[in-house]
Design a protein around this motif. Structure first.
Motif, PDB file in Angstrom:
ATOM      1  N   ARG A  65       0.697  -1.218  -0.028  1.00 59.14           N
ATOM      2  CA  ARG A  65      -0.150  -0.175   0.056  1.00 59.14           C
ATOM      3  C   ARG A  65       0.769   1.232   0.047  1.00 59.14           C
ATOM      4  O   ARG A  65       0.336   2.435  -0.342  1.00 59.14           O
ATOM      5  CB  ARG A  65      -0.863  -0.037   1.367  1.00 59.14           C
ATOM      6  N   ALA A  66       2.001   1.352   0.497  1.00 60.98           N
ATOM      7  CA  ALA A  66       2.631   2.378   0.723  1.00 60.98           C
ATOM      8  C   ALA A  66       3.470   2.942  -0.610  1.00 60.98           C
ATOM      9  O   ALA A  66       4.005   2.434  -1.174  1.00 60.98           O
ATOM     10  CB  ALA A  66       3.817   2.201   1.807  1.00 60.98           C
ATOM     11  N   ASP A  67       2.911   4.368  -0.639  1.00 60.38           N
ATOM     12  CA  ASP A  67       3.639   5.241  -1.637  1.00 60.38           C
ATOM     13  C   ASP A  67       4.858   5.800  -1.280  1.00 60.38           C
ATOM     14  O   ASP A  67       5.755   6.269  -1.933  1.00 60.38           O
ATOM     15  CB  ASP A  67       2.711   5.820  -2.584  1.00 60.38           C
ATOM     16  N   ILE A  68       4.684   6.623  -0.122  1.00 62.72           N
ATOM     17  CA  ILE A  68       5.592   7.376   0.644  1.00 62.72           C
ATOM     18  C   ILE A  68       5.736   6.752   1.856  1.00 62.72           C
ATOM     19  O   ILE A  68       4.698   6.550   2.671  1.00 62.72           O
ATOM     20  CB  ILE A  68       5.103   8.950   0.566  1.00 62.72           C
ATOM     21  N   PHE A  69       6.938   6.922   2.577  1.00 65.24           N
ATOM     22  CA  PHE A  69       7.232   6.269   3.965  1.00 65.24           C
ATOM     23  C   PHE A  69       7.729   7.528   4.624  1.00 65.24           C
ATOM     24  O   PHE A  69       8.848   8.048   4.507  1.00 65.24           O
ATOM     25  CB  PHE A  69       8.067   5.235   3.860  1.00 65.24           C
ATOM     26  N   VAL A  70       7.265   8.022   5.985  1.00 62.02           N
ATOM     27  CA  VAL A  70       7.457   8.807   6.841  1.00 62.02           C
ATOM     28  C   VAL A  70       7.852   7.822   8.054  1.00 62.02           C
ATOM     29  O   VAL A  70       6.980   7.396   8.815  1.00 62.02           O
ATOM     30  CB  VAL A  70       6.373   9.714   7.111  1.00 62.02           C
ATOM     31  N   LEU A  71       9.184   8.217   8.527  1.00 56.36           N
ATOM     32  CA  LEU A  71       9.787   7.576   9.650  1.00 56.36           C
ATOM     33  C   LEU A  71       9.952   8.548  10.691  1.00 56.36           C
ATOM     34  O   LEU A  71      10.771   9.357  10.549  1.00 56.36           O
ATOM     35  CB  LEU A  71      10.992   6.793   9.136  1.00 56.36           C
ATOM     36  N   ILE A  72       9.406   8.077  11.756  1.00 57.90           N
ATOM     37  CA  ILE A  72       9.661   9.269  12.959  1.00 57.90           C
ATOM     38  C   ILE A  72      10.168   8.399  14.189  1.00 57.90           C
ATOM     39  O   ILE A  72       9.663   7.474  14.584  1.00 57.90           O
ATOM     40  CB  ILE A  72       8.201   9.576  13.764  1.00 57.90           C
ATOM     41  N   VAL A  73      11.427   8.666  14.585  1.00 60.82           N
ATOM     42  CA  VAL A  73      12.284   8.164  15.562  1.00 60.82           C
ATOM     43  C   VAL A  73      12.165   9.179  16.810  1.00 60.82           C
ATOM     44  O   VAL A  73      12.721  10.038  16.803  1.00 60.82           O
ATOM     45  CB  VAL A  73      13.626   7.985  15.155  1.00 60.82           C
ATOM     46  N   GLY A  74      11.376   8.457  17.876  1.00 67.41           N
ATOM     47  CA  GLY A  74      11.232   9.190  19.342  1.00 67.41           C
ATOM     48  C   GLY A  74      12.298   8.917  20.147  1.00 67.41           C
ATOM     49  O   GLY A  74      13.586   8.180  19.698  1.00 67.41           O
ATOM     50  N   THR A  75      12.063   8.687  21.667  1.00 70.01           N
ATOM     51  CA  THR A  75      13.167   8.203  22.537  1.00 70.01           C
ATOM     52  C   THR A  75      12.952   6.610  22.582  1.00 70.01           C
ATOM     53  O   THR A  75      13.561   6.115  23.451  1.00 70.01           O
ATOM     54  CB  THR A  75      12.787   8.984  23.609  1.00 70.01           C
ATOM     55  N   GLY A  99      11.981   0.796  -2.620  1.00 67.64           N
ATOM     56  CA  GLY A  99      12.482   1.995  -3.483  1.00 67.64           C
ATOM     57  C   GLY A  99      11.610   2.933  -3.245  1.00 67.64           C
ATOM     58  O   GLY A  99      11.583   3.782  -4.469  1.00 67.64           O
ATOM     59  N   ILE A 100      10.655   3.224  -2.515  1.00 70.23           N
ATOM     60  CA  ILE A 100       9.818   4.404  -2.301  1.00 70.23           C
ATOM     61  C   ILE A 100      10.489   5.534  -1.422  1.00 70.23           C
ATOM     62  O   ILE A 100      11.318   5.403  -0.859  1.00 70.23           O
ATOM     63  CB  ILE A 100       8.318   4.211  -1.651  1.00 70.23           C
ATOM     64  N   PRO A 101       9.826   6.789  -1.820  1.00 72.15           N
ATOM     65  CA  PRO A 101      10.629   7.863  -1.274  1.00 72.15           C
ATOM     66  C   PRO A 101      10.277   7.864   0.669  1.00 72.15           C
ATOM     67  O   PRO A 101       9.382   7.338   1.071  1.00 72.15           O
ATOM     68  CB  PRO A 101       9.543   9.103  -1.544  1.00 72.15           C
ATOM     69  N   ILE A 102      11.633   8.202   1.194  1.00 74.13           N
ATOM     70  CA  ILE A 102      11.378   7.834   2.467  1.00 74.13           C
ATOM     71  C   ILE A 102      12.333   9.245   3.382  1.00 74.13           C
ATOM     72  O   ILE A 102      13.125   9.995   2.757  1.00 74.13           O
ATOM     73  CB  ILE A 102      12.536   6.931   3.149  1.00 74.13           C
ATOM     74  N   TYR A 103      11.219   9.875   4.279  1.00 68.20           N
ATOM     75  CA  TYR A 103      11.544  11.073   4.860  1.00 68.20           C
ATOM     76  C   TYR A 103      11.582  10.715   6.317  1.00 68.20           C
ATOM     77  O   TYR A 103      10.645  10.134   7.168  1.00 68.20           O
ATOM     78  CB  TYR A 103      10.204  12.203   4.731  1.00 68.20           C
ATOM     79  N   ALA A 104      12.866  10.833   7.002  1.00 64.89           N
ATOM     80  CA  ALA A 104      13.022  10.364   8.178  1.00 64.89           C
ATOM     81  C   ALA A 104      13.292  11.586   9.159  1.00 64.89           C
ATOM     82  O   ALA A 104      13.801  12.613   8.737  1.00 64.89           O
ATOM     83  CB  ALA A 104      14.389   9.577   8.373  1.00 64.89           C
ATOM     84  N   PHE A 105      12.502  11.604  10.409  1.00 66.70           N
ATOM     85  CA  PHE A 105      12.687  12.614  11.517  1.00 66.70           C
ATOM     86  C   PHE A 105      13.019  11.919  12.716  1.00 66.70           C
ATOM     87  O   PHE A 105      12.475  11.036  13.165  1.00 66.70           O
ATOM     88  CB  PHE A 105      11.120  13.374  11.601  1.00 66.70           C
ATOM     89  N   VAL A 106      14.114  12.553  13.274  1.00 69.08           N
ATOM     90  CA  VAL A 106      14.579  11.893  14.533  1.00 69.08           C
ATOM     91  C   VAL A 106      14.492  13.063  15.925  1.00 69.08           C
ATOM     92  O   VAL A 106      14.895  14.095  15.462  1.00 69.08           O
ATOM     93  CB  VAL A 106      16.106  11.512  14.511  1.00 69.08           C
ATOM     94  N   ASP A 107      14.254  12.692  16.896  1.00 72.75           N
ATOM     95  CA  ASP A 107      14.008  13.719  18.136  1.00 72.75           C
ATOM     96  C   ASP A 107      15.402  14.213  18.269  1.00 72.75           C
ATOM     97  O   ASP A 107      16.228  13.605  18.169  1.00 72.75           O
ATOM     98  CB  ASP A 107      13.440  12.758  19.149  1.00 72.75           C
ATOM     99  N   ARG A 108      15.216  15.534  18.380  1.00 77.16           N
ATOM    100  CA  ARG A 108      16.557  16.227  18.437  1.00 77.16           C
ATOM    101  C   ARG A 108      17.355  15.928  19.726  1.00 77.16           C
ATOM    102  O   ARG A 108      18.572  15.660  19.448  1.00 77.16           O
ATOM    103  CB  ARG A 108      16.003  17.911  18.719  1.00 77.16           C
TER     104      ARG A 108
END
Length: 391
Positions: A65-75, A99-108
């Motif tokens: 199902r996924a076309d875009i992947f948003v990764l959120i890494v907390g604690t 091979g889909i677009p990946i946007y990664a966000f990591v807790d500061r």
């Protein structure tokens, strides 16, 4: 291909409980502000297969199902699965493989602590993370996979960045769409892998050969699971039992004829069909024909593997078991030759320079060589069986 007019689906991957508010906020923004579909495992809209477990359902959703992947890494790294990795980590790996677009966000705070963790990996970080494996995961994202990692503290920071990144992605999609239309590509070519399609659109030097090489590589990789069945002797299908030796010899002859037909088909594809599809120098290649040839070589590869599975799934007299095992050397040899050809093809085309000076030539000699299998053990076992039954 996906049905016409479907909304792009954004899969949001993270641990759920510690980042629940952020996940809820992103779902609203993605669906209400951007008009896309958000896929989150805790919502009732998440597609489930009742026959699968939690981890398998999540990975299936990413794959299908996924076309875009948003990764959120907390604690929190989350519960570790039998694989030794968390569900979020596995979801990321599946998206990367797809091979889909990946946007990664990591807790500061996590990102800021990475240098300290690198210098003191044995230090107690329990006040910051649930397991040091979280640092290892983020470090791999940045250092090994070279994923652009955005810092965040609030959900608004993630949403603002995503709006910009999705806008850039939309522009890139329009550019690619324009290239596809100008090249007048067929549906057969459009259904190839992103890597293969990129070669067609960018047209580097020797692109037709690179395109075929990529197709063949993609198809060989798609047989990975079937190949493992042979490597680990996972024969779950049970063919008929052969108890009579006359039937056994007839069956061996039939299986030998099958493998000969398969080898002849492979030879025809490489030595005859490929020359026609690639065309003469200066002439355009038949891309649909190249796709056909790559697919058929993949079919041959599968047939050879299945041929060996059939051998292992057939019950024979105990005295003939070693005979059948040695008979499988035929398939071992051909499988190895095809894989060697695919590897040599990829390596050779990677050596093609991006450009050559006028008047210069760049030649490659690529040959599929099928080595004759070693029948020594087979003949030895055959004579033993013949002696035993006084044949």
């Amino acid at each position: 291909m996906d049905s016409f007019g479907r909304k792009p689906t954004v899969f949001i991957s993270s641990t759920c409980y510690d980042l629940k508010q952020i996940r809820d906020d992103l779902k609203n923004i993605i669906e209400k502000d951007l008009g896309l579909e958000a896929l989150l495992s805790e919502y009732k809209s998440f597609p489930l297969d009742p026959s699968l477990g939690t981890v398998e359902n999540c990975l299936r959703a990413v794959q299908e199902r996924a076309d875009i992947f948003v990764l959120i890494v907390g604690t929190r790294y989350g519960a570790i699965t039998d694989s030794g990795k968390s569900v979020t980590n596995l979801e990321y790996l599946r998206a990367k493989e797809k091979g889909i677009p990946i946007y990664a966000f990591v807790d500061r705070k996590i990102k800021n602590n990475i240098p300290l963790w690198r210098d003191n990996p044995s230090m107690d970080f329990s006040s910051s993370v649930d397991t040091p494996e979280l640092f290892n995961f983020v470090d791999e994202l940045m250092s090994i996979d070279n994923v652009w990692v955005h810092e965040f503290e609030f959900a608004s920071e993630i949403s603002e960045r995503l709006k910009y990144q999705f806008a850039y992605l939309f522009y890139d999609s329009l550019t690619i769409r324009k290239k596809i239309k100008s090249n007048n590509l067929s549906n057969k070519v459009l259904q190839t892998s992103p890597d293969a399609l990129q070669i067609v659109l960018e047209k580097p030097l020797g692109w037709e050969y690179r395109f075929f090489s990529q197709l063949l590589s993609d198809n060989i990789k798609s047989c990975k699971e079937l190949k493992r069945d042979v490597e680990y002797q996972i024969f779950l299908e049970f063919n008929s039992s052969i108890n009579d030796y006359s039937d056994l010899f007839y069956w061996i002859t039939e299986k030998n004829d099958q493998i000969l037909r398969i080898v002849n088909a492979l030879s025809s594809l490489i030595n005859n069909a490929f020359k026609i599809a690639i065309g003469n120098p200066g002439e355009p290649s038949d891309l649909d024909f190249l796709v056909y040839i790559a697919n058929k070589i993949s079919d041959v590869y599968k047939k050879i593997i299945q041929w060996e599975v059939d051998l292992g799934s057939t019950t024979v007299p105990e005295d003939a078991e070693k005979l059948i095992l040695s008979f499988s050397n035929i398939s071992h040899s051909i499988i190895a030759d095809i894989e060697r050809f695919e590897n040599e093809l990829t390596e050779a085309f990677n050596k093609i320079p991006l450009s050559i000076q006028e008047g210069e030539e760049f030649r490659l000699d690529i040959t599929l060589k099928l080595n004759e299998p070693d029948f020594t053990e087979f003949h030895y076992e055959l004579e033993k069986v013949k002696t035993k039954i006084n044949l």
